[in-house]
Design a protein around this motif. Structure first.
Motif, PDB file in Angstrom:
ATOM      1  N   TYR A 559      79.781  31.548  42.179  1.00 46.96           N
ATOM      2  CA  TYR A 559      79.147  30.493  41.392  1.00 46.96           C
ATOM      3  C   TYR A 559      77.972  29.911  42.190  1.00 46.96           C
ATOM      4  O   TYR A 559      77.972  29.913  43.431  1.00 46.96           O
ATOM      5  CB  TYR A 559      80.143  29.378  41.064  1.00 46.96           C
ATOM      6  N   LEU A 560      76.985  29.395  41.473  1.00 48.01           N
ATOM      7  CA  LEU A 560      75.843  28.719  42.082  1.00 48.01           C
ATOM      8  C   LEU A 560      75.802  27.279  41.599  1.00 48.01           C
ATOM      9  O   LEU A 560      76.078  27.002  40.426  1.00 48.01           O
ATOM     10  CB  LEU A 560      74.533  29.413  41.718  1.00 48.01           C
ATOM     11  N   ALA A 561      75.453  26.359  42.492  1.00 47.55           N
ATOM     12  CA  ALA A 561      75.374  24.942  42.113  1.00 47.55           C
ATOM     13  C   ALA A 561      74.184  24.295  42.801  1.00 47.55           C
ATOM     14  O   ALA A 561      73.744  24.724  43.870  1.00 47.55           O
ATOM     15  CB  ALA A 561      76.660  24.215  42.487  1.00 47.55           C
ATOM     16  N   GLU A 562      73.657  23.249  42.157  1.00 48.24           N
ATOM     17  CA  GLU A 562      72.559  22.460  42.699  1.00 48.24           C
ATOM     18  C   GLU A 562      71.324  23.324  42.987  1.00 48.24           C
ATOM     19  O   GLU A 562      70.654  23.181  44.011  1.00 48.24           O
ATOM     20  CB  GLU A 562      72.997  21.703  43.960  1.00 48.24           C
ATOM     21  N   GLY A 582      77.212  30.720  32.666  1.00 48.26           N
ATOM     22  CA  GLY A 582      78.503  30.050  32.827  1.00 48.26           C
ATOM     23  C   GLY A 582      78.924  29.891  34.271  1.00 48.26           C
ATOM     24  O   GLY A 582      79.983  29.298  34.540  1.00 48.26           O
ATOM     25  N   ARG A 583      78.102  30.386  35.199  1.00 48.40           N
ATOM     26  CA  ARG A 583      78.454  30.287  36.618  1.00 48.40           C
ATOM     27  C   ARG A 583      77.397  29.528  37.424  1.00 48.40           C
ATOM     28  O   ARG A 583      77.339  29.638  38.633  1.00 48.40           O
ATOM     29  CB  ARG A 583      78.630  31.696  37.212  1.00 48.40           C
ATOM     30  N   ILE A 584      76.545  28.781  36.730  1.00 42.27           N
ATOM     31  CA  ILE A 584      75.557  27.932  37.384  1.00 42.27           C
ATOM     32  C   ILE A 584      75.830  26.490  36.981  1.00 42.27           C
ATOM     33  O   ILE A 584      75.870  26.170  35.792  1.00 42.27           O
ATOM     34  CB  ILE A 584      74.122  28.332  37.003  1.00 42.27           C
ATOM     35  N   PHE A 585      76.010  25.622  37.987  1.00 40.04           N
ATOM     36  CA  PHE A 585      76.365  24.233  37.732  1.00 40.04           C
ATOM     37  C   PHE A 585      75.268  23.313  38.244  1.00 40.04           C
ATOM     38  O   PHE A 585      74.594  23.599  39.246  1.00 40.04           O
ATOM     39  CB  PHE A 585      77.690  23.876  38.409  1.00 40.04           C
ATOM     40  N   LEU A 586      75.127  22.191  37.555  1.00 45.04           N
ATOM     41  CA  LEU A 586      74.105  21.228  37.900  1.00 45.04           C
ATOM     42  C   LEU A 586      74.364  20.593  39.256  1.00 45.04           C
ATOM     43  O   LEU A 586      73.430  20.326  40.025  1.00 45.04           O
ATOM     44  CB  LEU A 586      74.012  20.146  36.818  1.00 45.04           C
ATOM     45  N   ALA A 588      77.613  19.827  42.579  1.00 44.41           N
ATOM     46  CA  ALA A 588      78.897  20.210  43.161  1.00 44.41           C
ATOM     47  C   ALA A 588      80.041  19.591  42.380  1.00 44.41           C
ATOM     48  O   ALA A 588      81.092  20.219  42.197  1.00 44.41           O
ATOM     49  CB  ALA A 588      78.938  19.782  44.625  1.00 44.41           C
ATOM     50  N   GLN A 589      79.854  18.379  41.896  1.00 45.66           N
ATOM     51  CA  GLN A 589      80.915  17.718  41.127  1.00 45.66           C
ATOM     52  C   GLN A 589      81.164  18.443  39.809  1.00 45.66           C
ATOM     53  O   GLN A 589      82.310  18.592  39.371  1.00 45.66           O
ATOM     54  CB  GLN A 589      80.538  16.256  40.863  1.00 45.66           C
ATOM     55  N   HIS A 590      80.075  18.911  39.160  1.00 46.61           N
ATOM     56  CA  HIS A 590      80.251  19.676  37.923  1.00 46.61           C
ATOM     57  C   HIS A 590      81.027  20.959  38.201  1.00 46.61           C
ATOM     58  O   HIS A 590      81.903  21.351  37.416  1.00 46.61           O
ATOM     59  CB  HIS A 590      78.889  20.019  37.310  1.00 46.61           C
ATOM     60  N   ALA A 591      80.703  21.622  39.301  1.00 46.66           N
ATOM     61  CA  ALA A 591      81.450  22.830  39.656  1.00 46.66           C
ATOM     62  C   ALA A 591      82.918  22.495  39.918  1.00 46.66           C
ATOM     63  O   ALA A 591      83.821  23.234  39.510  1.00 46.66           O
ATOM     64  CB  ALA A 591      80.819  23.481  40.887  1.00 46.66           C
ATOM     65  N   TRP A 592      83.165  21.404  40.626  1.00 41.49           N
ATOM     66  CA  TRP A 592      84.539  20.961  40.914  1.00 41.49           C
ATOM     67  C   TRP A 592      85.319  20.741  39.623  1.00 41.49           C
ATOM     68  O   TRP A 592      86.443  21.233  39.468  1.00 41.49           O
ATOM     69  CB  TRP A 592      84.460  19.676  41.747  1.00 41.49           C
TER      70      TRP A 592
END
Length: 599
Positions: A559-562, A582-586, A588-592
């Motif tokens: 996954y990728l974030a930030e 579906g594997r990119i999050f805005l 770290a909290q969104h990924a969590w």
């Protein structure tokens, strides 16, 4: 933009412009008639100070003394056309003088007509190069030399200058410009052919040199102390102290002349000085005696002297800009210094730069604009007409003493101590530059310092810091698991990469991630936090895709974030956003939150 305190008159002028070469100069538009008296006073004071300094630096460069005076006329006018500093004064400088003598000595005999011509060509070439750089708006190059490199070069050059000036004080010819040359030169003078010690010292010159140094050291301190006792302003006492070298030279000339006439202790003096119209053209005509190879050998010195002159001058200009809340335009500085060096070269002068001591006096004497430099040039020309016949009586040992005392303040080790405490790599950049200058010469020293700095930067970039992070309990903040008490999700590893990704470091990142995963075989989800990644080049992109394929084959999800906007724009160009759909999050909290629901 110039700022001033409430209720006080602004000390500076606004020197910003749309383009660096705009006319008239910004300082002309901002100039006030009320500043005329201050600029005129500063011009007179600096003109008097420039006489001994210019003579001494010309001698240091292996040139006839009058060349230093010639190099102080047109450069001041040229800098006023484009320069953006209200306080900086340009002219011959100790560092550039040393660089010149090191570069030109292998090509011609110091003081000869071809040598003088090559010096003029060096100044002219440096000026034309800086003009070109300014026209191309390459002022950013002032940041090419890191502070430790500049400090190491300055300290080593100052030590070499001081050691080299022992020769005229002892009545010896030049000893060379590197430590090995200095040792060999001293050995020849203190040992005879059989290896026995001998006294080969010109006693008169030694007495004059030592006496001048004592007066130069004691005089300014006494004057500053006297000024405090009498209640004089610090700036006024400082100006008087800066003019002390001229008085010392006058006294030394009188004593040396008396010793040569009435004692057996001879003192080497400058001798007759003649400055004639057309002298520059005659000097340049001497280039016919110089081979094409020798002229080609000027290319590297021109490049390095231009760079060092620009960087050192910018440092001086920035010092006063911070004091007066001015903004220095690096591109205008290139144009101003370029025109100053072209002017010096055209009159048969030498390479010039902004001088700290001259600028300190210029500012302390009340300079409000570059017009002070224009007054300095005019008054210096008048002083030359009056003083030229008297220059013949100047003792070389006294000029050497002036040089030693002038550059002694450049030997400052605070930068090395600070760098050693903060970052040993930066300290080694200082030491490598200094060692290169002292042992090999200024060209090798600067190149060695630049190579060390660039190599250290590349090495650091190739070894990016990576940290596994977790969430601070009760917050949305994620921190290094080795520094904080954090919480984590079972089977999830979150890793922050603190560097942009490219071909120099992507292999290190892959290996680091693989090592982390091998130590945690139970991990099924790996989240890369890219908040510190400003760029991903093509090599890193391909490696990232291959790493994603490898993790999928091993039953893990990447996954990728930030991801920053500019990086995301590039990823969209190659449809990587669809691959990671579906594997990119805005954040770290969104990924969590997303991975927590999938547990």
């Amino acid at each position: 933009m110039s700022l001033s305190q409430p209720g006080t008159e602004s000390q500076g002028v606004s020197l910003n412009s749309a383009v660096p070469w705009s006319m008239p100069p910004p300082w002309v538009r901002a100039w006030r008639r009320a500043w005329l008296g201050s600029d005129l006073t500063a011009g007179l004071v600096v003109a008097v100070m420039l006489v001994p300094q210019s003579l001494a630096y010309a001698m240091l460069a292996g040139l006839p003394p009058h060349v230093g005076l010639m190099a102080s006329l047109l450069p001041l006018l040229g800098y006023a056309v484009f320069g953006s500093s209200t306080s900086m004064s340009v002219g011959p400088a100790a560092i550039t003088s040393l660089m010149m003598v090191q570069a030109l000595t292998p090509l011609a005999v110091p003081g000869s007509a071809p040598y003088v011509a090559l010096a003029a060509m060096l100044g002219l070439g440096s000026g034309l190069l800086m003009l070109l750089m300014g026209r191309l708006r390459m002022g950013f190059l002032s940041q090419l030399l890191g502070r430790p490199v500049v400090q190491g070069f300055t300290v080593a050059s100052a030590l070499l200058i001081m050691a080299g000036q022992v020769a005229p004080i002892l009545g010896w010819p030049s000893l060379g410009q590197t430590v090995p040359d200095l040792f060999e030169g001293v050995r020849k003078h203190v040992l005879d052919a059989q290896g026995a010690w001998r006294w080969d010292v010109q006693t008169g010159s030694l007495l004059i040199g030592v006496g001048a140094m004592c007066l130069l050291w004691l005089g300014p301190r006494f004057m500053l102390m006297l000024g405090q006792t009498m209640g004089l302003r610090a700036s006024g006492a400082q100006v008087v102290a800066r003019l002390w070298p001229l008085l010392v030279l006058v006294l030394a000339s009188m004593v040396a002349t008396w010793m040569n006439r009435h004692t057996a202790w001879s003192v080497a003096q400058v001798g007759a000085v003649n400055v004639e119209l057309g002298g520059a053209l005659r000097a340049l005509s001497s280039l016919t005696e110089v081979s094409v190879t020798s002229l080609a050998n000027l290319i590297m010195p021109i490049l390095l002297i231009s760079l060092v002159s620009f960087v050192s001058s910018m440092s001086v200009a920035q010092t006063f800009a911070l004091k007066h809340s001015e903004r220095i335009d690096a591109d205008r500085e290139l144009l101003g210094l370029g025109l100053a060096n072209v002017g010096s070269g055209l009159v048969g002068g030498m390479a010039v730069a902004g001088g700290l001591s001259r600028s300190v006096v210029n500012e302390a004497a009340g300079a409000r604009s570059p017009l002070a430099g224009v007054f300095t040039a005019g008054l210096l020309g008048l002083l030359m007409l009056l003083l030229l016949p008297w220059l013949a009586w100047l003792p070389k040992a006294a000029l050497a003493a002036v040089i030693i005392m002038a550059v002694s303040g450049l030997v400052q080790w605070q930068g090395l101590r600070a760098a050693w405490r903060y970052d040993r790599v930066e300290a080694w950049a200082f030491l490598s530059t200094a060692a290169g200058v002292m042992l090999l010469g200024f060209e090798s020293g600067i190149l060695l310092g630049i190579a060390w700095s660039l190599g250290a930067m590349i090495w650091r970039h190739s070894q990016p810091h990576m940290a596994e992070v977790g969430r601070l309990p009760g917050t949305e903040h994620f921190r290094n698991v080795q520094r904080y008490e954090v919480e984590s999700l079972p089977g999830v590893m979150m890793v922050r990469v603190d560097e942009s990704l490219d071909f120099t470091n992507i292999q290190h990142v892959e290996m680091g991630l693989s090592d982390m995963l091998n130590r945690r075989p139970q991990v099924h989800s790996l989240v890369l936090l890219l908040s510190a990644v400003n760029r991903i080049d093509h090599s890193a992109l391909q490696a990232l895709i291959e790493f994603d394929d490898a993790q999928t084959a091993q039953g893990r999800s990447l996954y990728l974030a930030e991801v920053k906007g500019p990086v995301m724009d590039r990823l969209r160009r190659v449809s990587l956003d669809k691959r990671f759909s579906g594997r990119i999050f805005l954040s770290a909290q969104h990924a969590w939150d997303a991975l927590q629901t999938r547990q």
